[in-house]
Design an enzyme around this catalytic site. Structure first.
Site, PDB file in Angstrom:
ATOM      1  NE  ARG B  61      34.883  -0.216   0.264  1.00  0.00           N
ATOM      2  CZ  ARG B  61      34.871  -1.039   0.699  1.00  0.00           C
ATOM      3  NH1 ARG B  61      35.494  -2.088   0.783  1.00  0.00           N
ATOM      4  NH2 ARG B  61      33.792  -1.251   1.520  1.00  0.00           N
ATOM      5  CG  ASN B  91      39.642  -4.566   1.704  1.00  0.00           C
ATOM      6  OD1 ASN B  91      40.129  -4.042   2.066  1.00  0.00           O
ATOM      7  ND2 ASN B  91      38.378  -5.146   1.677  1.00  0.00           N
ATOM      8  CG  ASP B 308      34.995  -3.507   9.325  1.00  0.00           C
ATOM      9  OD1 ASP B 308      36.228  -2.974   8.016  1.00  0.00           O
ATOM     10  OD2 ASP B 308      34.692  -4.123   9.709  1.00  0.00           O
ATOM     11  CG  HIS B 312      29.279  -1.593  -0.270  1.00  0.00           C
ATOM     12  ND1 HIS B 312      30.338  -2.297  -0.439  1.00  0.00           N
ATOM     13  CD2 HIS B 312      29.651  -1.614   1.840  1.00  0.00           C
ATOM     14  CE1 HIS B 312      31.435  -3.157   0.138  1.00  0.00           C
ATOM     15  NE2 HIS B 312      30.576  -2.570   1.537  1.00  0.00           N
ATOM     16  CG  PHE B 326      29.442  -9.175   4.885  1.00  0.00           C
ATOM     17  CD1 PHE B 326      28.163  -9.828   5.589  1.00  0.00           C
ATOM     18  CD2 PHE B 326      29.625  -9.906   3.151  1.00  0.00           C
ATOM     19  CE1 PHE B 326      27.972 -10.496   5.689  1.00  0.00           C
ATOM     20  CE2 PHE B 326      29.034 -11.029   3.362  1.00  0.00           C
ATOM     21  CZ  PHE B 326      28.175 -11.714   4.818  1.00  0.00           C
TER      22      PHE B 326
END
Lengths: 181, 428, 301
Positions: B61, B91, B308, B312, B326
């Site tokens: 992140r 990402n 993975d 969050h 997700f």
């Protein structure tokens, strides 16, 4: 619970109800405008019997309604078990009528209080009477019965059981005592 | 004189199990398997020593979404999970799509002194799927692979060009293989259960269709490239897509693939709770798919177990199933989870399990195998068989929740070393 | 029964008891004073994360008819995305002493999630495609009123079954009462399977000898998403006078509302004597009174 005594046998019950039927007609000065409303569960057959006796000696039909007071109980926000709600069926207009509420036992007066509130919501009777088979005392509200089959002084740990042929298979009133916990 | 001596410990790596031995560590290497003098002695009786784990797929992140995770918390979570090496996904915000960004992440991670970070770079600028990034310069900056993970590569032509471009520098291109137009707004596996629960389904065919397409794109790149392209399929979740990869491997295509701890241990049934904790893409599938994946781990169709890890905030995961993001965080539980669920409960070979955390992913990145031999780099993890429940409140990750909360697991990492240096210690 | 989320795990006896109570409530609604003091001292919150005036009004009226205090919270989900969460909202209400939450949301599972956060009773007021249990209860009530009983009766549900919470809840409830439920619609609007329902793309098959027909609303979004062509739908799936000839004579029509006249249902049918739409709305209040009574009275507070 322990059985203590028989308070009424079938014949005594018949006589008590017959007397109440007479008193009702007398108080109402006839059967014009007179209606009976039985309170679930045992008030219903009692009201029907009183109506039958009146028919026998007056030759006139007195309408009988049934009233469930569950939705008017004042303890619904406190109790731990949900009581089954039952039908109220009063197939006549109460306004201007002399209503005789019929129940089996008068105790704290809370059922009668709920029944009065319910009746007021159903119409505007000119007069409401209360008829009970047994008055066992211990009132918690300023309520009294107009017609009483039998006054029975009781202790709070005692239970009055009214048995009716229509519901219980026999006519009899018993006094029981709760065992100390 | 060594730094650390781990006594009476069993060894397990891709070569198998052996021991017990006394492992002497110093100068960042394994000095001896026959004991010796050391400054610190650790009792290894009943425990296993394995090469440090490599995670091919973690979302840390940083930069831009540090409220969910950052390098410090993510890499601390990694070493607590036994990982000495980790590939971060690009990402982020902004996406990692320049050599400078890759270098900046590596530099910051080195300063932390935890797990070693390999920041994957975007395949296309801004991960927008249009213009390719500079594969060669990214490789030189330290990117281990290129991927637009987090998004799907909708344009087959761009993917083909990306595979060709990366091939020149020996870089794998990793793909999140789902056909976005077929999955639409799906939030769980499509099928009778999604129908029953009234949740939009993401069909298994969306994964299979995209894997099939990508394998054809790889065939094309292989035919056209003078160098060998390498396609890596991320987080395979369905039996059908797995079969496609198996066939492709048999046909000699340069493809590798990974599976995640959640797809190996959970099924769509978890969604009956309507808890967005279980919302992940690709979605949790059926028991039949789980069995197929485990078969794929055994027969080599799958090369690696990759987490993975997708942290969050708690608040985001307490939204509804349509809006919650997700992702499942798993760095701190991945190994004990699979050690318990696969090895202990089903007799899956321990040697192969460890390989899927070590040499398997190393090979995907073109790194040499790491075995527990004298002279080998002392990036190691000591595993304890003692049972302990998963307690998300104790996570180092900022995502302090877990679909496996309360599961009682064995095989917890109690000591993690990177080049002989202790980066995690939870010895009793 | 602690909450009303859906009918998973419900028994026929529980449903019948609830419907019996609803009949008493219906009688209350016929009285000159349409109000009983039963829920005095209780507070009911309607928490609508998706706008729905009709359902909210029906619940609020039901609560007031029972003398409960009513608070209502309506929030566009957009404000939720600004950082206020479902959980925060519900915990705020809990702190105010709410005993029951009627929750409506556009996402399946929100009422289910809510049960993890609050101690009060949660009543599903419609969650995404998942369930709308009070709608199904009022449908069952209305059907029983019209048909007398549901044992062995064939009920056809027509339209967008896939996206319909009403269809899902009826699919759970009506078979519990002995009904045989059929679902008909275009293939793109049918689920792969739905326990308790026979699905068919052939409308005639579902309508054949049906004892009652429930017509679902066709939402514009489905056409926009390209799942169905409007003209084609009207031509093949609109419930019309002519098509209804397949059903039993006089088979009543239900619709959960709001209706798109001349889309899913021929306009003249909507106003015909067969339509029970007004009965449904009427019965909705009684059914919701019964649900409140069953969930609140006797509950540990």
């Amino acid at each position: 619970m322990r059985f203590k005594a028989e308070l009424m046998n079938a014949e005594e019950m018949r006589r008590a109800l017959y007397r109440i039927a007479h008193e009702v007609v007398e108080a109402g000065k006839g059967v014009e405008d007179l209606v009976l409303v039985g309170i679930h569960t045992r008030g219903i057959p009692l009201a029907e019997r009183i109506a039958r006796y009146i028919r026998e000696f007056e030759g006139k039909e007195v309408p009988v309604g049934i009233l469930d007071i569950t939705l008017y109980r004042d303890d619904l926000s406190e109790i731990g078990v949900r009581p089954q709600v039952r039908q109220t069926r009063i197939p006549f207009d109460l306004t201007g009528k002399a209503v005789v509420l019929v129940d089996d036992v008068l105790y704290t007066g809370r059922t009668a209080r709920a029944a009065l509130d319910a009746l007021m919501d159903l119409g505007r009777p000119k007069r409401i009477y209360l008829a009970v088979l047994i008055d066992r005392g211990h009132r918690e509200l300023p309520i009294r019965a107009d017609f009483v089959g039998k006054n029975v002084p009781t202790a709070k740990n005692e239970v009055v059981k009214v048995k009716l042929a229509e519901v219980d298979g026999e006519d009899r009133v018993e006094l029981w005592e709760k065992e100390a916990a | 004189m060594g730094d650390i001596l781990i006594k009476n410990v069993m060894l397990v790596d891709a070569l198998g199990e052996r021991g017990p031995v006394d492992v002497l560590i110093g100068e960042g290497r394994i000095l001896s398997l026959e004991g010796g003098e050391a400054q610190r002695v650790i009792e290894g009786k009943g425990r296993f020593l394995a090469p440090g784990f490599l995670d091919l797929h973690a979302h840390l992140r940083e930069p831009g979404q540090e409220v969910k995770e950052d390098l410090a918390t993510g890499l601390r979570a990694a070493v607590r999970g036994g990982y000495t090496d980790l590939v971060s996904m690009p990402n982020t915000n902004p996406p990692v799509d320049t050599p400078e960004a890759v270098r900046a992440l590596r530099k910051k991670a080195q300063a932390l002194g935890l797990a070693r970070l390999y920041p994957a770079a975007a395949l296309t600028q801004g991960q927008e799927g249009k213009t390719l990034t500079e594969a060669g310069l990214l490789k030189e900056a330290g990117a281990p692979l290129l991927t637009d993970d987090g998004r799907t590569n909708e344009d087959a032509g761009v993917l083909a060009a990306g595979l060709l471009g990366a091939a020149a520098f020996g870089l794998p291109v990793a793909v999140h293989a789902e056909d976005a137009s077929l999955r639409r707004g799906g939030v769980m596996n499509d099928g009778p259960l999604a129908d029953l629960l009234g949740l939009p389904g993401n069909p298994p065919e969306a994964e299979a269709a995209r894997v099939a397409r990508d394998l054809e794109v790889l065939r094309y790149a292989l035919r056209r490239a003078q160098a060998r392209p390498h396609l890596h399929v991320q987080h395979l979740s369905t039996r059908r897509a797995l079969e496609l990869v198996r066939e492709a491997k048999r046909a000699g295509l340069p493809v590798t693939a990974e599976a995640t701890p959640h797809h190996l241990t959970l099924t769509e049934e978890a969604l009956r709770s309507f808890d967005p904790l279980f919302k992940v893409a690709p979605p949790l599938r059926t028991g039949e798919d789980v069995e197929a994946l485990i078969e794929g781990l055994l027969d080599g169709t799958l090369d690696a177990i990759a987490t993975d890890h997708a942290p969050h905030t708690q608040a985001e995961k307490e939204m509804d199933l349509l809006r919650a993001p997700f992702g499942i965080p798993s760095l701190e539980v991945a190994f004990p989870l699979l050690y318990t669920e696969l090895y202990r409960k089903r007799g899956f070979p321990l040697k192969r399990l460890v390989e899927l955390f070590t040499d398997g992913p190393r090979k995907v990145l073109g790194l040499p195998p790491l075995h527990l031999e004298v002279g080998a780099e002392a990036s190691l993890v000591l595993l304890d068989p003692k049972e302990r429940p998963v307690d998300p409140k104790a996570f180092a990750s900022k995502a302090r929740f877990s679909p496996w909360a309360g599961w009682v697991l064995e095989g917890w990492p109690v000591l993690t070393l990177v080049e002989g240096r202790i980066v995690h210690e939870a010895l009793e | 029964m602690k909450h009303l989320l859906d009918f998973q795990g419900w028994t026929r006896a529980e449903v019948e008891s609830l419907l019996d109570t609803a009949r008493v409530m219906a009688e209350v609604l016929e009285r000159p004073v349409k109000r009983v003091p039963a829920l005095q001292g209780f507070t009911v919150a309607t928490v609508f994360f998706e706008p729905s005036t009709r359902t909210r009004l029906s619940f609020e009226l039901a609560a007031r008819r029972m003398s409960a205090d009513v608070v209502s919270f309506a929030a566009a989900t957009s404000s939720l995305q600004k950082g206020e969460s479902y959980k925060d909202t519900l915990l705020t209400l809990e702190a105010m002493g709410v005993d029951a939450y009627v929750i409506r949301a556009d996402a399946a599972g929100v009422p289910h999630q809510a049960t993890r956060w609050v101690r009060g009773a949660v009543i599903n007021g419609g969650d995404g495609r998942r369930a709308h249990p009070t709608q199904a209860l009022l449908d069952a009530y209305t059907l029983l009123e019209a048909l007398g009983g549901l044992e062995g009766r064939k009920i056809a549900i027509v339209g967008d079954i896939l996206h319909s919470r009403v269809a899902r809840s009826n699919a759970e409830l009506l078979p519990l009462l002995g009904a045989e439920v059929w679902g008909a619609g275009p293939p793109a609007l049918l689920p792969q399977s739905l326990p308790g329902v026979r699905l068919t793309p052939r409308l005639d098959e579902a309508l054949a000898e049906a004892d009652a027909v429930m017509v679902l609303r066709l939402q514009k979004e489905r056409m926009e998403a390209g799942l169905v062509n409007l003209e084609d739908y009207i031509a093949h799936y609109q419930v019309t006078e002519a098509r209804l000839k397949k059903a039993k004579p006089e088979a009543p029509l239900l619709h959960p509302g709001p209706m798109n006249r001349d889309v899913e249902l021929e306009g003249t049918l909507a106003d015909s004597a067969r339509s029970l739409v007004n009965r449904q709305v009427h019965n909705g209040v009684a059914v919701r009174m019964a649900v409140l009574y069953h969930l609140l009275v006797g509950r540990e507070r």
